[in-house]
Design an enzyme around this catalytic site. Structure first.
Site, short mmCIF file in Angstrom:
data_model
loop_
_atom_site.label_atom_id
_atom_site.label_comp_id
_atom_site.label_asym_id
_atom_site.label_seq_id
_atom_site.Cartn_x
_atom_site.Cartn_y
_atom_site.Cartn_z
N GLU A 103 -15.33 -23.24 57.70
CA GLU A 103 -14.24 -24.16 58.04
C GLU A 103 -13.08 -24.01 57.06
O GLU A 103 -13.29 -23.68 55.90
CB GLU A 103 -14.72 -25.61 57.88
N CYS A 116 -6.82 -25.97 52.68
CA CYS A 116 -8.10 -26.22 52.01
C CYS A 116 -9.08 -25.16 52.51
O CYS A 116 -9.34 -25.06 53.71
CB CYS A 116 -8.58 -27.62 52.35
N GLY A 172 -18.76 -24.61 49.87
CA GLY A 172 -19.20 -23.69 48.83
C GLY A 172 -18.75 -24.05 47.43
O GLY A 172 -17.95 -24.97 47.23
N GLU A 173 -19.31 -23.34 46.48
CA GLU A 173 -18.97 -23.54 45.07
C GLU A 173 -18.10 -22.36 44.62
O GLU A 173 -18.60 -21.24 44.44
CB GLU A 173 -20.26 -23.65 44.23
N SER A 204 -11.72 -26.47 42.73
CA SER A 204 -12.64 -27.59 42.49
C SER A 204 -14.04 -27.06 42.27
O SER A 204 -14.56 -26.30 43.08
CB SER A 204 -12.61 -28.53 43.70
N LEU A 228 -17.35 -34.76 38.88
CA LEU A 228 -18.22 -35.43 37.90
C LEU A 228 -19.26 -36.31 38.62
O LEU A 228 -20.44 -36.19 38.41
CB LEU A 228 -17.35 -36.28 36.97
N HIS A 229 -18.77 -37.24 39.41
CA HIS A 229 -19.58 -38.08 40.31
C HIS A 229 -20.55 -39.05 39.63
O HIS A 229 -21.17 -39.87 40.32
CB HIS A 229 -20.37 -37.24 41.32
N CYS A 346 -15.80 -31.51 54.11
CA CYS A 346 -16.22 -30.12 54.25
C CYS A 346 -17.65 -29.98 54.77
O CYS A 346 -18.53 -30.72 54.40
CB CYS A 346 -16.07 -29.38 52.92
N1 SAH Z 1 -18.25 -27.14 45.11
C1 SAH Z 1 -16.99 -27.71 44.77
C2 SAH Z 1 -16.11 -27.99 45.99
C3 SAH Z 1 -16.70 -29.05 46.88
S1 SAH Z 1 -15.65 -29.89 48.03
C4 SAH Z 1 -17.18 -28.97 43.96
O1 SAH Z 1 -18.31 -29.43 43.85
O2 SAH Z 1 -16.20 -29.49 43.44
C5 SAH Z 1 -14.51 -30.81 47.06
C6 SAH Z 1 -14.92 -32.23 46.70
O3 SAH Z 1 -15.33 -33.00 47.83
C7 SAH Z 1 -16.07 -32.27 45.70
O4 SAH Z 1 -15.78 -33.20 44.69
C8 SAH Z 1 -17.21 -32.76 46.56
O5 SAH Z 1 -18.22 -33.37 45.80
C9 SAH Z 1 -16.51 -33.71 47.50
N2 SAH Z 1 -17.26 -34.06 48.71
C10 SAH Z 1 -18.15 -33.31 49.38
N3 SAH Z 1 -18.67 -34.00 50.42
C11 SAH Z 1 -18.08 -35.21 50.42
C12 SAH Z 1 -18.20 -36.38 51.24
N4 SAH Z 1 -19.01 -36.42 52.27
N5 SAH Z 1 -17.43 -37.45 50.93
C13 SAH Z 1 -16.56 -37.40 49.87
N6 SAH Z 1 -16.41 -36.33 49.08
C14 SAH Z 1 -17.17 -35.25 49.33
#
Ligand code: SAH
Length: 372
Positions: A103, A116, A172-173, A204, A228-229, A346
């Site tokens: 996507e 994106c 992806g990462e 990211s 970070l989360h 995503c």
């Molecule tokens: N692998 C990378 C890119 C991921 S997508 C990373 O971890 O940063 C970009 C951001 O969207 C990341 O912070 C990811 O944690 C967040 N994300 C993924 N799924 C999500 C969702 N369902 N709701 C909100 N944010 C989400």
């Protein structure tokens, strides 16, 4: 995995032109009595000028255009679904040569046109709330597959369409596929390419310390966003299993190093999961981590993913969380929700499309947009 059907026919499909390296292409051109500079001319048509067929390259001899069309395809990826939301966000589902699906999204806001993009099919990081990684990692994307996402998105814009920003926040990462990403971004940055400078590109990452340091040492001005989360390792490992190996400390140190080397302020992303990581105590711990760093916090209220048990934070807990960060002098923003009706988080569109295996030919025609 149900995403792709075992299929080796792609090996016989013509090669995507942008996959060819300079030497191979120079030899191919030489065999046909054409100068090496044609290579640059053709790339410029595809990347800078929005051509989608060799036929459109009117300053090339007709015979050459025909030879190109016989041996190569302008794009190895094809659009199988095009969704457009009421706020103008476009989402494309692309089919790759091995019939995997990825996507990418185009977000328009004021004068910005942000692409994106994805860097992998699936994801191996296993973040518990994310749709992209639910079935693990399939494979890395090639630099051409990454670049072609940008081209498909740019080609949605009326001429002379121009993307202004890139966020590498799709599936992806990115730092797990850094070489291919850097190659694609290099092509995107070229003046006769998409001309998008590093300062307008955000990468990211889940936080891979060694790769963050490598990115810092490149001497480029990319913007780094670190997911970070959670404000402590126990919770972070629950939400992001790979944290067990990395740990917050090393990630923050690598982020500090990135700032020292590049002078660019780092963004820390924090997905808010109601009842999991959105408490006032967690906001204060997060403030303690960020205070004194040259950083900014981007809060992302959870986007629903069917089948996952998480929910968005309540308005009250979101307001309290923001308040606690601001009280500590932390710069904070809440990410706006764009394209929510088109599964813009995503990995969601791909998941919902999994049962629809592309047509027999494996080369589906571009889809017309569906407005939802
Ligand atoms: N692998 C990378 C890119 C991921 S997508 C990373 O971890 O940063 C970009 C951001 O969207 C990341 O912070 C990811 O944690 C967040 N994300 C993924 N799924 C999500 C969702 N369902 N709701 C909100 N944010 C989400």
């Amino acid at each position: 995995m149900a995403t792709s059907v075992e299929d080796t026919r792609h090996c016989e499909l013509p090669r995507p032109f942008l996959d060819l390296n300079t030497e191979v292409l120079a030899a191919w051109l030489k065999d046909r009595g054409e100068p090496a500079m044609r290579s640059r001319q053709i790339r410029r048509w595809l990347i800078g000028r929005g051509a989608t067929s060799f036929d459109q390259m009117t300053d090339l001899p007709l015979a050459l255009r025909q030879q190109l069309a016989a041996d190569f395809t302008p794009f190895g990826t094809s659009v199988v679904q095009h969704l457009q939301s009421r706020d103008g966000t476009h989402k494309l589902l692309l089919c790759l040569r091995d019939r995997q699906l990825i996507e990418c999204v185009l977000i328009g806001e004021d004068k910005r046109r942000t692409a994106c993009i994805s860097t992998q099919v699936g994801c191996g990081m296993g973040c518990v709330f994310c749709a992209s990684g639910l079935n693990g990692l399939e494979r890395n994307l090639t630099s051409t597959e990454i670049l072609e996402q940008l081209l498909h998105l740019r080609n949605l814009l009326p001429p002379p369409g121009r993307l202004t920003h890139i966020v590498v926040m799709g599936m992806g990462e990115p730092l797990a596929n850094l070489d291919s990403l850097l190659d694609a971004l290099q092509a995107a940055g070229a003046k006769d390419g998409l001309d998008i400078g590093a300062r307008h590109i955000t990468i990211s990452t889940v936080g891979l310390p060694a790769k963050i340091r490598r990115l810092a040492d490149l001497g480029k001005q990319y913007h780094l966003a670190v997911s970070l989360h959670a404000p402590d390792d126990r919770l972070r490992t629950r939400i992001i299993p790979t944290n067990e190996k990395t740990g917050l400390h090393d990630i923050l140190q690598a982020a500090d190093y990135f700032f020292e080397r590049t002078g660019r302020q780092v963004t820390f992303e924090y997905v808010l999961l109601g009842g999991v990581n959105d408490g006032l105590g967690q906001a204060r711990l997060l403030a303690d981590l960020i205070r004194g760093r040259h950083a900014h916090v981007n809060l992302i209220p959870f986007n629903d993913v069917p089948g996952l048990p998480y929910r968005r934070p309540s308005d009250e807990s979101l307001a309290a969380f923001i308040g606690a960060l601001k009280e500590s002098g932390i710069s904070v923003k809440v990410r706006k929700r764009k394209g929510s009706e088109i599964d813009a988080a995503c990995g969601q569109l791909r998941r919902s499309a999994l049962p629809q295996i592309p047509s027999e030919s494996g080369r589906p025609e571009p889809a017309s947009p569906a407005v939802v």
